[in-house]
Design a protein around this motif. Structure first.
Motif, PDB file in Angstrom:
ATOM      1  N   TYR A 600       0.859  -1.183   0.000  1.00 47.56           N
ATOM      2  CA  TYR A 600       0.000   0.000   0.000  1.00 47.56           C
ATOM      3  C   TYR A 600       0.887   1.221   0.000  1.00 47.56           C
ATOM      4  O   TYR A 600       1.778   1.352   0.857  1.00 47.56           O
ATOM      5  N   ILE A 601       0.695   2.142  -0.938  1.00 52.94           N
ATOM      6  CA  ILE A 601       1.549   3.324  -1.090  1.00 52.94           C
ATOM      7  C   ILE A 601       0.708   4.563  -0.883  1.00 52.94           C
ATOM      8  O   ILE A 601      -0.379   4.690  -1.472  1.00 52.94           O
ATOM      9  N   GLU A 602       1.234   5.508  -0.127  1.00 55.47           N
ATOM     10  CA  GLU A 602       0.561   6.791   0.092  1.00 55.47           C
ATOM     11  C   GLU A 602       1.599   7.885   0.050  1.00 55.47           C
ATOM     12  O   GLU A 602       2.618   7.824   0.753  1.00 55.47           O
ATOM     13  N   CYS A 603       1.362   8.938  -0.769  1.00 56.55           N
ATOM     14  CA  CYS A 603       2.277  10.081  -0.898  1.00 56.55           C
ATOM     15  C   CYS A 603       1.505  11.342  -0.543  1.00 56.55           C
ATOM     16  O   CYS A 603       0.466  11.639  -1.156  1.00 56.55           O
ATOM     17  N   ILE A 604       2.035  12.116   0.418  1.00 55.88           N
ATOM     18  CA  ILE A 604       1.363  13.333   0.897  1.00 55.88           C
ATOM     19  C   ILE A 604       2.229  14.530   0.559  1.00 55.88           C
ATOM     20  O   ILE A 604       3.443  14.525   0.775  1.00 55.88           O
ATOM     21  N   GLN A 605       1.573  15.634   0.014  1.00 53.24           N
ATOM     22  CA  GLN A 605       2.286  16.872  -0.338  1.00 53.24           C
ATOM     23  C   GLN A 605       2.687  17.597   0.938  1.00 53.24           C
ATOM     24  O   GLN A 605       1.892  17.719   1.878  1.00 53.24           O
ATOM     25  N   GLU A 606       3.922  18.101   0.983  1.00 49.09           N
ATOM     26  CA  GLU A 606       4.390  18.843   2.149  1.00 49.09           C
ATOM     27  C   GLU A 606       3.579  20.125   2.313  1.00 49.09           C
ATOM     28  O   GLU A 606       3.405  20.887   1.372  1.00 49.09           O
ATOM     29  N   GLY A 607       3.071  20.311   3.523  1.00 47.86           N
ATOM     30  CA  GLY A 607       2.294  21.519   3.800  1.00 47.86           C
ATOM     31  C   GLY A 607       0.941  21.521   3.133  1.00 47.86           C
ATOM     32  O   GLY A 607       0.263  22.543   3.085  1.00 47.86           O
ATOM     33  N   GLY A 608       0.521  20.395   2.605  1.00 51.27           N
ATOM     34  CA  GLY A 608      -0.764  20.340   1.931  1.00 51.27           C
ATOM     35  C   GLY A 608      -1.480  19.033   2.206  1.00 51.27           C
ATOM     36  O   GLY A 608      -1.064  18.227   3.051  1.00 51.27           O
ATOM     37  N   THR A 609      -2.584  18.837   1.485  1.00 53.08           N
ATOM     38  CA  THR A 609      -3.396  17.644   1.700  1.00 53.08           C
ATOM     39  C   THR A 609      -3.446  16.769   0.466  1.00 53.08           C
ATOM     40  O   THR A 609      -4.108  15.742   0.463  1.00 53.08           O
TER      41      THR A 609
END
Length: 963
Positions: A600-609
């Motif tokens: 399972y892969i999840e990538c989150i933007q820095e300072g964002g959603t």
């Protein structure tokens, strides 16, 4: 007056000859016969002739071969009415002055007669392709030199005939052969008679017309039908008529032995088709006819064809016994009843020709056949053929031969090797016999087996006993059966899926069933046989293993999926540290990781959603740094990914305004930018100037125009048009506002005055302080001459322009001044001054009764008689001319001298007494002048001087001023 003329007639019977001898082409009195030459007049009617002259108080008159019905005269004219009774005549006007001089002039009168009657001869109904006479006739027309006859088809002239050297009125006929065409249908043919009197321009026309209808039947009808028909059959016959015209007027009949058949009719373009059933209820030879007729002319064409109706019954076949035992004889008989035509042939056939019979009446043909068991199901045929028509009919029977059952090796082998899944023999073991024997087979346990049409299974192997029976006996046989089958994998001996874990030991095995016993081999990616033991499993051992097993009955395949599970791991190949996207594209996954099960892969933007997952449409605002985390049941891994979004160039009105306004003389500043990533290169062009961005020289009006800007980067091109408008103050020039205008009085003229400028300047013109509207129609008068001042204004300034207008007009005579007066004495000096206005200034021209001792001013406006003589008396005409026209005015001068006048009259009277009858004529003419008191100079204008045709027109009268 008539009585006086009667007295003169004997005296002037030879006056015409005398005039010709006396005149010898002289015309000192300037005689003019008013009217055109030649003068046209309708035959049988009367016309008036008028003659003017410059010799007053003289004997004058007319000489003509035409009958004169009226006659009158004045001091300067003589008038008569003549009845037109000749086709060409030459009337003469003559004057004999007081000194005996004779002046003569003549004219030509041509009589005409309009076409009295026009007739046309052409049949209104014509057959296509046939010749016809197209005849035109015209009665009583003259003169022929001006006559033309036209033969016309619609608006097209087929023939035009002109006639010459024909005197008087005549009748004329012209014929032309025409070939009737389909295109002539509904066309109007016309005979046109035209009498065109030139140069007078009178036109007389009369015509007659015929509306023509054409028809045609160019081809024979055609019949399509069978030559031979069987009695009682239904046969259709077709008749076709091609290229008949007009198709709606064509009638077609289809007849059988003279009787009309019921038919259906179809029309397609120029083809007419009839179809009907031919009756076949009476044998023999018959006539079929098709007749086509075109109405209303009634032209007909007929085609005939013979058909033969024959009678041919079915043959009758009889066999003594179709159900018989082998070895017996049977009698076969074939009978053919009476036919028409009668000559027929009968043939009895089996496996070959058995018997042939021929005859002209009823035929009975027989044959005896020895029956063998091979004749079972044999077809016996009787074939009857009808004479020369080669028409045949048949009757047949199938033999049924009975015999006891019997097994043989071809139908029932003692050993059988069958293959599973195939169809068993039907029956699996057969015997010959008739009636067909019943075959029953049992297995070792004595159980009946039914194989007919069944699918063989591997359980059917063993020893079978078969028995065949019918009413004539029985037979038995033992059969050994072996059933073989192809290889097959089972999930128990060769599972489809294996799951291993990276780093552990594993064993790979796979077996298959089949007869004979099959061989099994498993490989991966073309490697060695994989049926073995692995001490340590790696992720690279995962994959699909292909297992193959075979024997002589087939091949079986099976894929074994080996799954090796391991913990997640990121790599630059699956998840690069830096990613560049293009705006507008779709992104399936920006970052992937290896691992099994799939992590399972999840990538989150820095300072964002925002998450770095499946995006359907990338925008430029999706850039940034994303932290990616991958995990499964065996562990996890983490990685940072930097995302850059690139996009194509784009113009906006903020970066590049669509419209720019400059003022002439300002500095040229042109800028146009575009958005994009990478930053686009922007270049703008106008005319032949390459890149016009930035600062330039001072603005001029040629800088206006449509600038084309192009922005480009590796993701595309954007174009934009920028409209540059240069504004400037007004300015007049001769192209837009002529400084010198020349108008003509009485004409409609547009006063047009414009000025160059942006915005478009308003223009206002004045004359003597009064506004003059521009760009409007004006009816010009001479008062419009003068100087106009025009002012053009816009928001950037104004300009002033002077316009000179010159109005030209034709001349007017204001007066003719005579000094000292109109009535003078002989020897007195007289001056005539002609006053006129006009622009351009007119030229002056005089017409005087006597040219001696006349003096003209330099501009010819004044004429002076230094010492008046009697010859100077008469009408003086002043004519003024310029390029716009001319004007005339007359003044008459009377020269007085009492004693010389009396002496002249006496001497003249004595001199004229010697002329036979001439003096009496002068006296009578003088009395006519006194009684009529008709002054031609005031009743009608003196005729305008013209060319040798002596044509005159009345002149307008002008005011004459007093001195």
């Amino acid at each position: 007056m008539n009585r006086g003329l009667g007295l003169v007639c004997p005296c002037i019977s030879h006056l015409g000859v005398w005039l010709l001898l006396a005149v010898s082409a002289r015309n000192p009195c300037d005689l003019r016969i008013l009217g055109p030459v030649p003068l046209f007049a309708e035959y049988g009617k009367s016309i008036s002739l008028n003659c003017t002259m410059r010799c007053p108080n003289s004997a004058k008159g007319w000489e003509t071969s035409l009958k004169k019905t009226e006659l009158s005269e004045g001091s300067y004219w003589t008038w008569t009415t003549v009845a037109i009774g000749e086709w060409v005549s030459y009337p003469q006007c003559y004057v004999i002055d007081v000194e005996g001089d004779v002046s003569v002039t003549n004219t030509t009168i041509k009589a005409y007669q309009p076409p009295e009657n026009v007739s046309i001869s052409l049949p209104p109904l014509m057959q296509v392709g046939h010749p016809y006479f197209f005849t035109c006739s015209v009665q009583a027309v003259a003169p022929m030199e001006y006559f033309t006859m036209f033969l016309r088809k619609g608006n097209t002239t087929l023939h035009a005939t002109s006639y010459h050297n024909v005197f008087g009125n005549s009748n004329f006929t012209h014929s032309q052969i025409i070939i009737a065409q389909r295109a002539d249908h509904g066309v109007e043919y016309t005979c046109l008679a035209r009498l065109y009197l030139t140069p007078s321009g009178e036109l007389f026309e009369k015509s007659a017309s015929v509306l023509v209808h054409t028809f045609g039947l160019p081809k024979e009808p055609t019949i399509d039908v069978l030559d031979y028909m069987e009695l009682g059959s239904v046969v259709m016959a077709t008749c076709k008529v091609a290229e008949a015209f007009p198709l709606e007027d064509v009638e077609v009949a289809l007849q059988f032995d003279g009787r009309d058949l019921n038919v259906s009719v179809t029309r397609d373009n120029d083809m007419l088709t009839l179809e009907g059933a031919v009756p076949s209820d009476w044998p023999g030879k018959h006539m079929l006819a098709c007749q086509a007729t075109v109405s209303p002319k009634g032209e007909a064409k007929t085609v005939e064809r013979f058909v033969y109706i024959y009678s041919f019954p079915e043959p009758y076949l009889n066999i003594q016994d179709v159900n018989t035992l082998a070895g017996q004889d049977v009698n076969i008989t074939c009978v053919l009843q009476k036919s028409d035509p009668r000559e027929a042939l009968v043939v009895i056939k089996g496996n070959a020709t058995l018997k042939t019979c021929k005859g002209r009446t009823e035929i009975s043909c027989s044959h005896i056949l020895r029956i063998e068991k091979e004749d079972h199901n044999r077809k016996i045929t009787c074939e009857a053929t009808l004479g020369f028509l080669n028409i045949f009919k048949t009757a047949s029977f199938v033999l049924n031969v009975s015999y006891a059952p019997k097994f043989n090796s071809s139908l029932c082998s003692k050993t059988h090797t069958w293959v599973e899944g195939a169809q068993a023999i039907i029956p699996s073991c057969e015997a010959v016999g008739n009636p067909p024997p019943h075959v029953q087979c049992t297995n070792n346990a004595g159980v009946n087996v039914r194989w007919n049409g069944s699918e063989i299974t591997r359980n059917q192997s063993g020893i079978y006993q078969c028995l065949a029976t019918n009413k004539h006996g029985h037979d038995a046989i033992n059969i050994a059966v072996t059933v073989e089958y192809g290889p097959a994998f089972s999930e128990f001996t060769c599972p489809s899926t294996l799951m291993w874990v990276e780093g552990t030991a594993a064993t790979f095995s796979c077996e298959a069933d089949g007869r004979p016993t099959p061989r099994v081999e498993c490989t991966k990616d073309g490697g060695p046989n994989a049926i073995r033991h692995w001490p340590t499993v790696t992720r690279h051992d995962a994959g699909t293993y292909r297992c193959n097993t075979s024997n002589r009955h087939g091949v079986a395949l099976k894929n074994v999926a080996v799954r090796v599970e391991y913990k997640p791991g990121f790599s630059d190949t699956l998840c690069p540290s830096s990613v560049t996207w293009v705006e507008g594209t779709d992104v399936t996954s920006a970052c992937q990781a290896s691992g099994n099960p799939t992590p399972y892969i999840e990538c989150i933007q820095e300072g964002g959603t925002k998450t770095l997952t499946n995006w359907s449409h990338i925008t430029r605002y999706d850039y940034g740094t994303y932290q990616c985390h991958a995990s499964n049941i065996h562990g996890f891994d983490v990685k940072n990914v930097t995302v850059t979004v690139e996009y194509g160039p784009e113009f906006t009105d903020v970066l590049c305004p669509s419209s720019q306004m400059w003022v002439e003389g300002d500095q040229d500043i042109f800028t146009c930018n575009a958005d994009g990533n990478p930053a686009p290169v922007v270049k703008c062009f106008v005319d032949d100037r390459p890149d016009v961005q930035g600062h330039g020289p001072g603005i001029t009006r040629p800088h206006s125009g449509l600038y084309q800007c192009k922005a480009s980067n590796l993701h595309g091109i954007a174009l934009k048009n920028v409209t540059v408008v240069t504004q400037y103050p007004p300015k007049f020039n001769d192209a837009l506002c002529l400084s010198l205008l020349t108008w003509t009085e009485g004409s409609l003229t547009t006063f047009s005055c414009e000025a160059d400028g942006n915005p478009t300047p308003s223009v206002k013109c004045t004359k003597d302080g009064i506004d003059k509207p521009v760009n409007q129609w004006l009816k010009i008068s001479r008062n419009d001459s003068g100087f106009y001042q025009c002012i053009a204004r816009n928001s950037h300034g104004s300009d002033v322009w002077n316009v000179e207008v010159i109005v030209e007009y034709k001349p007017d005579i204001t007066c003719i001044e005579i000094i000292p007066s109109e009535s003078i004495y002989r020897g007195q000096k007289v001056t005539l001054k002609c006053q006129a206005n006009g622009f351009p200034g007119p030229t002056y021209h005089w017409r005087t009764p006597y040219n001696s001792s006349l003096t003209y001013s330099p501009d010819n406006s004044t004429v002076t008689i230094m010492a008046a003589e009697f010859q100077h008396g008469g009408v003086y005409e002043c004519e003024v001319r310029n390029k716009h026209g001319s004007n005339r005015q007359q003044k008459e001068i009377h020269v007085k001298d009492i004693l010389p006048i009396i002496l002249g009259v006496v001497i003249g009277a004595l001199a004229l007494v010697g002329m036979a009858g001439i003096s009496l004529k002068i006296y009578l003419l003088h009395r006519a002048e006194i009684s009529q008191e008709y002054q031609v100079s005031r009743a009608q204008g003196v005729a305008k001087e013209e060319n040798s045709t002596n044509t005159y027109t009345k002149m307008a009268q002008f005011q004459i001023c007093d001195t």
